[in-house]
Motif scaffolding. Structure first.
Motif, mmCIF file in Angstrom:
data_model
loop_
_atom_site.group_PDB
_atom_site.id
_atom_site.type_symbol
_atom_site.label_atom_id
_atom_site.label_comp_id
_atom_site.label_asym_id
_atom_site.label_seq_id
_atom_site.Cartn_x
_atom_site.Cartn_y
_atom_site.Cartn_z
ATOM 1 N N ILE A 305 -73.217 -50.738 -14.611
ATOM 2 C CA ILE A 305 -73.198 -49.271 -14.556
ATOM 3 C C ILE A 305 -72.788 -48.684 -15.899
ATOM 4 O O ILE A 305 -73.402 -47.736 -16.403
ATOM 5 N N ALA A 306 -71.775 -49.284 -16.518
ATOM 6 C CA ALA A 306 -71.316 -48.772 -17.812
ATOM 7 C C ALA A 306 -72.421 -48.884 -18.860
ATOM 8 O O ALA A 306 -72.612 -47.979 -19.687
ATOM 9 N N ASN A 307 -73.141 -49.989 -18.826
ATOM 10 C CA ASN A 307 -74.238 -50.166 -19.772
ATOM 11 C C ASN A 307 -75.317 -49.109 -19.566
ATOM 12 O O ASN A 307 -75.847 -48.543 -20.527
ATOM 13 N N LEU A 308 -75.641 -48.852 -18.323
ATOM 14 C CA LEU A 308 -76.673 -47.864 -18.040
ATOM 15 C C LEU A 308 -76.192 -46.469 -18.398
ATOM 16 O O LEU A 308 -76.984 -45.614 -18.814
ATOM 17 N N GLU A 309 -74.903 -46.248 -18.266
ATOM 18 C CA GLU A 309 -74.367 -44.932 -18.608
ATOM 19 C C GLU A 309 -74.554 -44.606 -20.078
ATOM 20 O O GLU A 309 -74.911 -43.479 -20.430
ATOM 21 N N CYS A 310 -74.309 -45.588 -20.928
ATOM 22 C CA CYS A 310 -74.426 -45.234 -22.342
ATOM 23 C C CYS A 310 -75.886 -45.099 -22.755
ATOM 24 O O CYS A 310 -76.195 -44.439 -23.745
ATOM 25 N N ALA A 311 -76.799 -45.660 -21.985
ATOM 26 C CA ALA A 311 -78.214 -45.449 -22.288
ATOM 27 C C ALA A 311 -78.717 -44.136 -21.698
ATOM 28 O O ALA A 311 -79.429 -43.387 -22.365
ATOM 29 N N PHE A 343 -68.281 -45.441 -22.229
ATOM 30 C CA PHE A 343 -68.438 -45.128 -23.634
ATOM 31 C C PHE A 343 -67.653 -43.860 -23.976
ATOM 32 O O PHE A 343 -67.158 -43.722 -25.089
ATOM 33 N N ARG A 344 -67.519 -42.956 -23.046
ATOM 34 C CA ARG A 344 -66.794 -41.724 -23.290
ATOM 35 C C ARG A 344 -65.646 -41.625 -22.321
ATOM 36 O O ARG A 344 -65.757 -40.999 -21.265
ATOM 37 N N PRO A 345 -64.513 -42.240 -22.620
ATOM 38 C CA PRO A 345 -63.418 -42.234 -21.655
ATOM 39 C C PRO A 345 -62.779 -40.872 -21.485
ATOM 40 O O PRO A 345 -62.057 -40.648 -20.518
ATOM 41 N N ASP A 346 -63.031 -39.971 -22.395
ATOM 42 C CA ASP A 346 -62.333 -38.684 -22.331
ATOM 43 C C ASP A 346 -63.036 -37.671 -21.460
ATOM 44 O O ASP A 346 -62.495 -36.620 -21.170
ATOM 45 N N VAL A 347 -64.257 -37.972 -21.056
ATOM 46 C CA VAL A 347 -64.930 -37.009 -20.189
ATOM 47 C C VAL A 347 -64.805 -37.472 -18.746
ATOM 48 O O VAL A 347 -64.437 -38.612 -18.476
ATOM 49 N N GLU A 348 -65.113 -36.594 -17.838
ATOM 50 C CA GLU A 348 -64.901 -36.920 -16.435
ATOM 51 C C GLU A 348 -65.815 -38.064 -15.985
ATOM 52 O O GLU A 348 -66.874 -38.309 -16.553
ATOM 53 N N ASP A 349 -65.371 -38.750 -14.959
ATOM 54 C CA ASP A 349 -66.113 -39.889 -14.450
ATOM 55 C C ASP A 349 -67.505 -39.480 -14.002
ATOM 56 O O ASP A 349 -67.704 -38.389 -13.465
ATOM 57 N N VAL A 350 -68.430 -40.396 -14.206
ATOM 58 C CA VAL A 350 -69.760 -40.182 -13.671
ATOM 59 C C VAL A 350 -69.727 -40.435 -12.170
ATOM 60 O O VAL A 350 -69.048 -41.346 -11.698
ATOM 61 N N ALA A 351 -70.437 -39.624 -11.428
ATOM 62 C CA ALA A 351 -70.451 -39.783 -9.977
ATOM 63 C C ALA A 351 -71.208 -41.042 -9.587
ATOM 64 O O ALA A 351 -72.247 -41.364 -10.170
ATOM 65 N N ILE A 352 -70.666 -41.755 -8.631
ATOM 66 C CA ILE A 352 -71.338 -42.917 -8.054
ATOM 67 C C ILE A 352 -71.457 -42.655 -6.569
ATOM 68 O O ILE A 352 -70.519 -42.153 -5.947
ATOM 69 N N ARG B 249 -75.221 -34.965 -19.816
ATOM 70 C CA ARG B 249 -74.252 -34.232 -20.630
ATOM 71 C C ARG B 249 -74.648 -34.203 -22.100
ATOM 72 O O ARG B 249 -73.958 -33.622 -22.935
ATOM 73 N N GLY B 250 -75.744 -34.892 -22.420
ATOM 74 C CA GLY B 250 -76.206 -34.916 -23.805
ATOM 75 C C GLY B 250 -75.919 -36.214 -24.525
ATOM 76 O O GLY B 250 -76.250 -36.359 -25.697
ATOM 77 N N TYR B 251 -75.326 -37.189 -23.814
ATOM 78 C CA TYR B 251 -74.890 -38.408 -24.484
ATOM 79 C C TYR B 251 -75.839 -39.586 -24.269
ATOM 80 O O TYR B 251 -75.450 -40.738 -24.474
ATOM 81 N N GLY B 252 -77.048 -39.314 -23.836
ATOM 82 C CA GLY B 252 -77.981 -40.413 -23.588
ATOM 83 C C GLY B 252 -78.428 -41.071 -24.880
ATOM 84 O O GLY B 252 -78.298 -40.516 -25.969
ATOM 85 N N GLY B 253 -78.981 -42.253 -24.746
ATOM 86 C CA GLY B 253 -79.579 -42.930 -25.892
ATOM 87 C C GLY B 253 -78.599 -43.587 -26.836
ATOM 88 O O GLY B 253 -78.969 -43.920 -27.965
ATOM 89 N N GLU B 254 -77.363 -43.826 -26.384
ATOM 90 C CA GLU B 254 -76.391 -44.471 -27.282
ATOM 91 C C GLU B 254 -76.544 -45.995 -27.208
ATOM 92 O O GLU B 254 -75.652 -46.712 -26.750
ATOM 93 N N CYS B 269 -65.356 -48.641 -29.548
ATOM 94 C CA CYS B 269 -65.445 -47.830 -28.342
ATOM 95 C C CYS B 269 -64.559 -48.393 -27.240
ATOM 96 O O CYS B 269 -64.439 -47.793 -26.177
ATOM 97 N N GLY B 270 -63.965 -49.558 -27.483
ATOM 98 C CA GLY B 270 -63.067 -50.107 -26.486
ATOM 99 C C GLY B 270 -63.656 -51.278 -25.721
ATOM 100 O O GLY B 270 -62.945 -52.030 -25.073
#
Lengths: 386, 386
Positions: A305-311, A343-352, B249-254, B269-270
């Motif tokens: 899930i984390a991998n897909l989130e950053c893509a 990848f972005r720990p400072d923003v709110e969690d992505v909904a699952i 949120r605009g952060y895609g494609g990383e 990134c941790g």
DNA sequence: TTAAAATGTTCCCGCAGAAAACATATACCC
DNA sequence: GGGTATATGTTTTCTGCGGGAACATTTTAA
């Protein structure tokens, strides 16, 4: 809709965009109205007027045309308690339907799905061996005949098949459905001949996500990643800015073969450490009463899930099948691990979320594909009595 | 375009699509023509007539309006040798421009880019320390003033900034640009105040891909994955069905933070084993004269490409910066490894290419973003004398 | 020099939605 | 219970857009 220009449709510049005429305007507006009542359920004329920004005389004309086309019905208004003349309620006619076929390893299923998303009827047959395309088409014909007798007056817009495998961008050719043993089959042709109806063929995960987006857990969410765990592996699909990710050849969204562990086991696809070899039904069954093993599998899911989130940076990650079940028993762990790995720990969690539509998902999703042509051009697509 | 219904724009059903009026038709057609000459260079009226399918009297009216808006010029036809009255040539006016700003760690650059994609002028200043948003805006104002004097009569549609970092979906807020040290900055506001122009802000990789898609190596290709290796890591972007992947949120494609080696090194990134820690500029420099090390890095690149292929199924994988350089010296190895790892070994290889636009890429890409509003509504966006 | 072909230009038509006037159905107030 | 305000449906008229036919213009070919 507040669509940002950056993501707005830009005409491909290899070919100049077609010009638009007045009848395009009419088509667009008919489409908007039918689409609105399709997804939004019954709506009053007054609501349609407000939402579209069109004049109420125009809405009147458009609704009348849709009614004459046999696509919607106008009912007397319900009691609202509001002052003023009550607005007529516009709802899609439930005798307008699409056929949805799902050939799988152990069974074939066909359903008639109304334009409001309700499954009107279904037929299912268990099979000992995976069906051939001809088996599936023959069953579809027989089942359609039966349903036609069961529901007199049904008019269908076409048929769609959800196939567990790779389907080419042409929505016709099953390039490879390993569990069915179909390779390079023009199943659209086969099925269209049997049913004498327009047919589209698509990947099952794509159609599943489409269903959840239309009427289920991902309703109206623009950016969604979908992972579905089934006996035949992990199916993936993604909705990007409201559009299904298809890829140049139709093979996009195969997240089951995302590399999740570089020293992992050999996968059937030839690579190592694919998600669907590291996290499959057998491993999950084996871990059923082993907390540590379940934790490990949940961590694998979280890494995926984390991998897909950053893509994709999705608004929602949707989990179906055994992945949904795993998520349910390790909800906190998955959430925490995803947050750690995000990848972005400072923003709110992505909904699952888990899927919502259950056993009707593929039928509804396939039917949505079949309805797409009608929704785009309500006056231009003929309906056929079943 | 032969667009398949499956990928066609489906109105989001959370809100009803806006109705269309006749003036939308006009806007659409003006947009089509301006877009055509923007991407396709000078075209004759006769070509526009054929390509759009519109009547030649309609094309006449549309072109006249675009000319009156000061957006295009009609030239006498060149000698073609064909029989019949020569058709007028329509080309975009090169005094219509956009400002493009690129604040980076070691320099700030501003360019004026004409609507035909040519860079008319540029100003660059090297900086010792990363610039603040105010530094960048002040430089932009000064440089714009100089360019305005250098090119009298220039009219600009707005400005766009390509920022090396995460930009929120609002095209305004720089959420985190680690190398610049910008966090949570509304740079659109800052720059718009300095320039008194409409401004959009975007991620540099996104704008780079946009430029390559408009005028470079990915020209007109609908489905593209872009990986750019720079001093600040690996930037990624993707074009999905002709639209830029942006995410919720605009952060895609990383893609620089795609996990490529589960036991890899810790990333900034941790997480561990991210592509940009496994394959970065230092490692590439260190491997410069070590064949085996270069091979290993090329294999890492190939693994990343294979992973992206099964997610996106792109028509083209575009490589920029040091990734392009690595690809160039290990072209066969990368190609072979990607083929080995490919999810679909039986279909033809996915095209891989280096970027084509060089140092102008970001300026052109940012300008494209600034032009987007004008291309969508040629009569509705005012031009401002610089 | 004339004919043919392709394109630009002008004028009129049909169709789309807007807007205004009118008709209708409800709630609210007395 | 009757009158009024309000909201919506319906009808008619108007404006704007693209299509199409007729005519004008500019080139090549015979």
């Amino acid at each position: 809709m507040g669509e940002d220009l950056a993501s707005a449709a830009v005409p491909a510049h290899t070919s100049v965009a077609r010009g638009s005429r007045n009848d395009n305007t009419r088509r667009h507006n008919l489409s908007s109205l039918l689409t609105a009542v399709h997804y939004g359920g019954p709506l009053t004329r007054a609501q349609l007027t407000r939402d579209t920004g069109l004049n109420r005389s125009t809405i009147g004309g458009l609704v009348t045309e849709l009614a004459q086309l046999g696509l919607v019905i106008e009912d007397a208004a319900a009691e609202t308690g509001a002052v003023g003349r009550p607005s007529l309620i516009v709802r899609p006619r439930r005798d307008v339907a699409a056929l949805a076929l799902h050939p799988d390893v152990d069974a074939i299923e066909l359903g008639a799905v109304a334009i409001d998303g309700t499954v009107l009827a279904r037929r299912r047959v268990s099979v000992d061996a995976p069906p051939t395309p001809q088996d599936a088409a023959a069953f579809a014909w027989e089942a359609a005949r039966e349903i036609g007798e069961e529901i007199p007056g049904l008019r269908v817009v076409g048929a769609a098949a959800a196939v567990p495998g790779l389907v080419a961008i042409d929505s016709a050719t099953v390039v490879d459905a390993p569990h069915l043993g179909w390779r390079g089959v023009d199943f659209r042709e086969t099925l269209a001949e049997a049913l004498t109806l327009p047919v589209v063929v698509g990947n099952d995960a794509n159609m599943g996500l489409r269903a959840e987006w239309s009427f289920g857990a991902a309703r109206g969410v623009d950016t969604v990643v979908f992972l579905n765990g089934s006996a035949s592996g992990i199916g993936g699909a993604a909705l990007v800015g409201g559009r299904m990710l298809r890829g140049g050849r139709g093979y996009g969204g195969e997240f089951g073969h995302m590399m999740i562990r570089s020293d992992g086991e050999r996968c059937s696809c030839g690579r190592s450490g694919c998600l669907e070899t590291e996290l499959n039904a057998e491993r999950l069954d084996a871990a059923a009463h082993d907390d540590a093993a379940l934790d490990a599998l949940a961590s694998t899911l979280a890494a995926a899930i984390a991998n897909l989130e950053c893509a994709f940076d999705p608004d929602l990650v949707l989990l179906g099948g055994y992945l949904g079940a795993l998520y349910d028993v390790r909800r906190d762990l998955v959430t925490a691990r995803v947050r750690d790995l995000a990848f972005r720990p400072d923003v709110e969690d992505v909904a699952i979320a888990r899927t919502a539509l259950g056993g009707n998902r593929l039928l509804i999703g396939a039917a949505e594909r079949a309805f797409a042509a009608l929704l785009q051009d309500p006056a231009g697509v003929p309906l056929v009595a079943l």
